[in-house]
Design an enzyme around this catalytic site. Structure first.
Site, short mmCIF file in Angstrom:
data_model
loop_
_atom_site.label_atom_id
_atom_site.label_comp_id
_atom_site.label_asym_id
_atom_site.label_seq_id
_atom_site.Cartn_x
_atom_site.Cartn_y
_atom_site.Cartn_z
N ILE A 1 -9.86 -36.37 -29.81
CA ILE A 1 -11.41 -36.05 -29.91
C ILE A 1 -12.11 -37.49 -30.27
O ILE A 1 -13.41 -37.62 -29.70
CB ILE A 1 -11.60 -35.07 -31.23
CG1 ILE A 1 -10.78 -33.68 -30.54
CG2 ILE A 1 -13.02 -34.80 -31.24
CD1 ILE A 1 -10.84 -32.61 -31.78
N ALA B 1 -15.40 -32.67 -37.91
CA ALA B 1 -14.04 -32.54 -38.27
C ALA B 1 -13.80 -31.48 -39.23
O ALA B 1 -13.50 -30.31 -39.05
CB ALA B 1 -13.38 -33.90 -38.73
N ARG B 2 -13.88 -31.99 -40.71
CA ARG B 2 -13.74 -30.85 -41.68
C ARG B 2 -14.75 -31.20 -42.69
O ARG B 2 -14.98 -32.38 -43.11
CB ARG B 2 -12.46 -30.71 -42.04
CG ARG B 2 -11.37 -29.92 -41.41
CD ARG B 2 -11.47 -28.59 -41.25
NE ARG B 2 -10.57 -27.75 -40.53
CZ ARG B 2 -10.70 -27.61 -39.18
NH1 ARG B 2 -11.83 -27.98 -38.42
NH2 ARG B 2 -9.70 -26.88 -38.56
N ASP C 1 -21.42 -30.38 -38.52
CA ASP C 1 -21.15 -29.10 -37.61
C ASP C 1 -20.07 -28.23 -38.55
O ASP C 1 -19.63 -27.19 -38.45
CB ASP C 1 -20.18 -29.43 -36.29
CG ASP C 1 -19.70 -28.18 -35.61
OD1 ASP C 1 -20.70 -26.96 -35.71
OD2 ASP C 1 -18.76 -28.16 -35.22
N GLU D 1 -17.28 -23.56 -46.10
CA GLU D 1 -18.15 -22.72 -44.95
C GLU D 1 -17.69 -21.45 -44.99
O GLU D 1 -16.41 -21.14 -45.00
CB GLU D 1 -18.19 -23.51 -43.57
CG GLU D 1 -16.86 -23.66 -43.13
CD GLU D 1 -16.77 -24.63 -41.80
OE1 GLU D 1 -17.27 -25.67 -41.76
OE2 GLU D 1 -15.90 -24.03 -40.98
N HIS E 1 -20.19 -24.64 -37.35
CA HIS E 1 -18.69 -24.94 -36.76
C HIS E 1 -18.53 -24.33 -35.56
O HIS E 1 -17.72 -23.64 -35.15
CB HIS E 1 -17.88 -24.27 -37.74
CG HIS E 1 -16.29 -25.02 -37.79
ND1 HIS E 1 -15.50 -24.89 -38.67
CD2 HIS E 1 -15.81 -25.45 -36.66
CE1 HIS E 1 -14.52 -25.61 -38.41
NE2 HIS E 1 -14.55 -25.94 -37.11
N ILE E 2 -19.25 -25.02 -34.50
CA ILE E 2 -19.23 -24.27 -33.12
C ILE E 2 -18.64 -25.46 -32.13
O ILE E 2 -18.72 -25.40 -30.82
CB ILE E 2 -20.58 -24.28 -32.55
CG1 ILE E 2 -21.58 -25.03 -32.89
CG2 ILE E 2 -21.11 -22.68 -33.28
CD1 ILE E 2 -23.00 -24.91 -31.61
N GLY E 3 -17.88 -26.50 -32.93
CA GLY E 3 -17.20 -27.54 -31.85
C GLY E 3 -16.76 -27.23 -30.64
O GLY E 3 -16.66 -27.75 -29.42
N SER E 4 -15.80 -25.98 -30.90
CA SER E 4 -14.81 -25.64 -29.71
C SER E 4 -15.37 -24.45 -29.19
O SER E 4 -14.89 -23.89 -28.24
CB SER E 4 -13.60 -25.37 -30.24
OG SER E 4 -13.57 -24.36 -31.11
C1 DGY Z 1 -10.15 -26.49 -35.03
O1 DGY Z 1 -9.73 -26.15 -33.86
O2 DGY Z 1 -9.65 -27.09 -35.91
C2 DGY Z 1 -11.58 -26.57 -34.89
O3 DGY Z 1 -12.25 -27.12 -36.11
C3 DGY Z 1 -12.10 -25.19 -34.43
O4 DGY Z 1 -11.94 -25.19 -33.18
#
Ligand code: DGY
Length: 322
Positions: A160, A239-240, A264, A269, A287-290
């Site tokens: 990433i 990330a986290r 994000d 959360e 948390h909408i990264g993916s």
């Molecule tokens: C993951 O996959 O770990 C992301 O945080 C959520 O898609």
């Protein structure tokens, strides 16, 4: 005909994934999307040989000790696996798999959105529109900062991080990074390696966190780390949430030590620290990264591929967590 393997499916997946589960497995689901209380999931998992979970299902050592004896694999529909005590699962002989690779591009796109949203004061700008407070175009109104010519520090140049770097170059950002080990030249693509976090911080006009949450990275961005960034830096986290010390970040945002943050992900959360909601220089997303149709479908399919490998074809998992 052999019976289809029983799978506990903790959350609702994209339609194509649900259809494949129905066709190839005997899925067990609780009503609604969830997240469901762990005791209910455990009860439903009784007799199952697989579990398909997400990052909302916390499988700590105590929970893993209570999983049914029939279980052989935990497949998480996420690349991160900090919600699973992998050591405890492995000690019980359980395979643990994640979904690397398939969410790289979507998460990198979202990271650029965080950078842009923070640098261009999107939260304040959007509030003017939504609250009907836009008085006039102003030569000095809502001035953000240019990306071109600034230095982007990436903490964690994995898949990433490298995809973020690729996009960031197109915006004229100079790429720097820190990893425990130097990345390959193919991965680096000319990025400057810093062998310590402190050296990376010193040159990061924008700091992007793309590292996994591990005992080494938790709280890594604390008061001391923030003090080493150039004044007026931007912090971005896709990330986290537990990589940052919230008190330290909020103080730096209040004092202007940080120009802005694009976030994000949050510790605890969805119950994020409420102070973030009130800071105008925070561009925050849930948390909408993916979260694209294509990517979430690919993540679900990757998790199912692993269940299929272990439970139907009797082969090794495809993307095991090690
Ligand atoms: C993951 O996959 O770990 C992301 O945080 C959520 O898609």
């Amino acid at each position: 005909m052999t019976a289809k393997p029983s799978i506990l499916v903790a959350r609702r997946l994209p339609d194509a994934c649900e259809a494949r589960l129905d066709a190839d497995f005997a899925p067990r689901r609780l009503p609604g999307d969830g997240p469901h209380p762990m005791p209910a999931l455990l009860a439903a998992a009784e007799g199952c040989s697989g579990m398909l979970v997400t990052l909302t299902e916390r499988l700590d050592a105590a929970t893993i000790a209570t999983l049914p004896a029939s279980l052989r694999i935990i497949a998480t529909m996420s690349v991160g696996f900090d919600h699973i005590d992998v050591g405890a699962a492995t000690a019980r002989g359980l395979a643990v798999t994640n979904t690397p690779g398939v969410l790289t591009e979507a998460t990198a796109d979202l990271t650029l959105l965080l950078i842009l949203g923070a640098a261009r004061r999107a939260t304040e700008a959007m509030a003017l529109i939504r609250e009907d407070r836009w008085g006039t175009w102003s030569p000095t109104g809502l001035l953000g900062v240019d990306l071109a010519g600034r230095r982007l520090g990436i903490l964690g140049l994995g898949r990433i991080g490298a995809a973020v770097a690729k996009r960031a170059r197109a915006f004229g950002l100079e790429i720097h990074y820190h990893n425990r080990r130097r990345a390959s030249p193919e991965q680096e693509q000319g990025a400057t390696y810093h062998d310590t976090l402190d050296r990376l911080l010193a040159v990061s006009d924008i700091l992007a966190l793309t590292a996994a949450s591990t005992p080494e990275t938790r709280n890594i961005i604390d008061h001391a780390a923030l003090a080493k960034l150039p004044p007026g830096a931007i912090l971005v986290n896709s990330a986290r949430g537990d990589l940052v010390d919230d008190d330290a970040v909020i103080e730096a945002l209040r004092t202007g030590r940080l120009f802005a943050a694009g976030l994000d992900v949050f510790r605890g959360e969805p119950a994020l620290d409420p102070r973030y909601r009130r800071l105008p220089n925070v561009f925050a997303l849930p948390h909408i990264g993916s979260a694209t149709v294509e990517t979430r479908t690919a993540m679900g399919m990757c998790a199912i591929d692993n269940l299929d490998a272990v439970l139907k074809r009797g082969t090794a998992p495809i993307t095991p967590v090690t």
